[in-house]
Design an enzyme around this catalytic site. Structure first.
Site, mmCIF file in Angstrom:
data_model
loop_
_atom_site.group_PDB
_atom_site.id
_atom_site.type_symbol
_atom_site.label_atom_id
_atom_site.label_comp_id
_atom_site.label_asym_id
_atom_site.label_seq_id
_atom_site.Cartn_x
_atom_site.Cartn_y
_atom_site.Cartn_z
ATOM 1 N N ILE A 89 3.406 -3.169 4.298
ATOM 2 C CA ILE A 89 3.072 -1.777 3.963
ATOM 3 C C ILE A 89 3.048 -1.630 2.456
ATOM 4 O O ILE A 89 4.003 -2.009 1.763
ATOM 5 C CB ILE A 89 4.107 -0.802 4.571
ATOM 6 C CG1 ILE A 89 4.175 -0.988 6.085
ATOM 7 C CG2 ILE A 89 3.756 0.637 4.223
ATOM 8 C CD1 ILE A 89 5.293 -0.201 6.737
ATOM 9 N N CYS A 90 1.964 -1.075 1.950
ATOM 10 C CA CYS A 90 1.834 -0.842 0.516
ATOM 11 C C CYS A 90 2.006 0.644 0.228
ATOM 12 O O CYS A 90 1.097 1.454 0.420
ATOM 13 C CB CYS A 90 0.459 -1.321 0.020
ATOM 14 S SG CYS A 90 0.220 -1.085 -1.758
#
Length: 258
Positions: A89-90
């Site tokens: 997840i960014c």
């Protein structure tokens, strides 16, 4: 890897809060024997390609939590610029933007916001990022297809079903009691507190309730007139026979009035 006692207390308090009053569209699943073994659920926001889907996130807490953010992985397959194909997840909240005041609930709400507002400028999935910028309708179509295949169960996860059922069962008895406490075609009035005033007996009006007072005053007038007639205006007491006659007449009038 175990947390410090202070971190465990902080995490346990947040778990209690998230179970009793979770943010909308967010739930958690916790192993009671190991609080650090935790997963989160995010419901796909309405009006997005992810609507109708439920997305599972796994948390891993390091020994320096909450000074450092937990590691989060998207378990459910998703087509989104800020989620890689292996679930990374960014989002800045899980990196430099982390604050120790944040917690699990804040992370899940941030991920939910990411489903509403993707950021193609920092894309982990380059294909999704390019399609989002070049062909938004095509991006939405494929994201919705992936949601229907991988994230849309026949029934919502148990954590969402249990909350919905408990809220409906607590409200239903109140509605039933309120509807059954007032009989149909009742003449009772409702006060500002919501309770019913004592109903007026059938066939009786307000004037009828006052009728005993009226009858009493009428009787007093008849007795006064009877006394005057008996005295004949002379002020003398009438004979015994006259008194009996007057008493009988009074009793007779009383019977008729009844």
């Amino acid at each position: 890897m175990s947390l410090t006692p202070q971190a465990l207390r902080l995490l346990s308090r947040e778990i209690v809060t998230l179970r009793s009053d979770p943010p909308e569209g967010v739930r958690i699943v916790v192993d009671e024997d190991d609080l650090t073994n935790m997963e989160g659920w995010v419901q796909g926001p309405s009006g997005t390609p992810y609507e109708g889907g439920y997305f599972r996130i796994r948390f891993q807490f390091g020994i320096e939590y909450p000074n450092l953010p937990p590691k989060c992985t998207m378990i459910t397959k998703i087509f989104h610029p800020n989620f890689s194909k292996n679930g990374e997840i960014c989002v800045d909240t899980l990196k430099k933007g982390w604050k120790k005041e944040y917690g699990v609930g804040h992370v899940l709400v941030t991920i939910k916001c990411l489903l509403i507002h993707p950021n193609p400028e920092s894309a982990l999935d380059e294909e999704a990022g390019k399609q989002l910028l070049a062909d938004y309708d095509g991006y939405c179509k494929y994201a919705k297809l992936m949601t229907n295949i991988h994230a849309t169960p026949k029934l919502p996860p148990a954590e969402f079903r249990s909350t919905a059922s408990s809220s409906s069962t607590t409200k239903a008895p109140q509605m039933t009691q309120a509807s059954s406490s007032r009989p149909p075609n009742s003449a009772s009035s409702v006060t500002s507190t919501g309770t019913s005033a004592r109903p007026t007996p059938l066939g009786m009006s307000v004037s009828q309730e006052q009728s005993p007072v009226v009858e009493q005053s009428a009787t007093i007038g008849d007795d006064t007139k009877l006394m005057k007639n008996g005295l004949g205006g002379t002020g003398k007491i009438p004979a015994a026979g006259g008194a009996k006659t007057g008493a009988a007449s009074k009793a007779k009038r009383g019977v008729k009035r009844l």
